[in-house]
Design an enzyme around this catalytic site. Structure first.
Site: not given
Ligand code: AMP
Length: 178
Positions: A61, A98
């Protein structure tokens, strides 16, 4: 168009791509001509009085916002891509997620020594991706003017992470989401 009106055009999708993530979907923003123009004009206004040699967009993006910005600034566009997409010799930078890690790449010969580069992505969350992108630019010989985003999730403190590496951060829309 004011910033609240732009925010209203960005769809929020709960639990995408996995449970607990509130996904900010820019497709509903960029399909609206006025919103698209407001976003690109915001970015352009940050840099129009500076000498920017390259806009580096982060896949995927970051390409959407980086390319029109480069065009308006009369700068070149450099893609920063996911691994094994760029055909010539690359430089790679890994960063922690994460769970696990990821990496991004740039062509080794993409930047002339000392060129002034802006890093663009749609959204700043933890700042891991953008920090890695800035490191790639530096490794390739460039100078990072700043990193700019349409959206910043402020509680995640990604801007602090990037600023701690000596790079300025600009964001258009701040969200109190993590
Ligand atoms: P980070 O490295 O944590 O700053 O994550 C930034 C990257 O992940 C950007 O390329 C974003 O497009 C994407 N991303 C992270 N969180 C979200 C979210 N809540 N909605 C949409 N995209 C996200």
């Amino acid at each position: 168009m004011n910033l609240e009106a732009v925010k209203e055009k960005i769809r929020q999708v709960p639990d995408f791509p996995k449970k607990g993530i509130q996904f900010l979907d820019i497709t509903t923003g960029i399909k609206d001509a006025k919103t698209l123009k407001t976003m690109i004009d915001f970015l352009y206004d940050q840099y129009k009085d500076k000498k920017i040699d390259y806009v580096a967009g982060i896949e995927s993006r970051g390409f959407i916002f980086g390319m029109p910005l480069a065009y308006k600034l009369n700068a070149g566009f450099i893609p920063i891509r996911k691994p094994n997409k760029l055909p010539a010799e690359t430089i790679t930078e890994s960063y922690d997620l994460e769970y696990g890690s990821d990496s991004i790449e740039i062509h080794a010969d993409a930047i002339e020594e000392g060129a002034n580069v802006v890093v663009i992505d749609d959204l700043l969350a933890t700042g891991g991706t953008a920090t890695a992108a800035c490191n790639l630019i530096k490794k390739a010989g460039g100078k990072v003017d700043s990193a700019a985003f349409i959206i910043e999730l402020t509680p995640l403190k990604g801007a602090d992470k990037i600023r701690n590496t000596g790079v300025d951060v600009i964001s258009m829309l701040k969200y109190d989401l993590d």
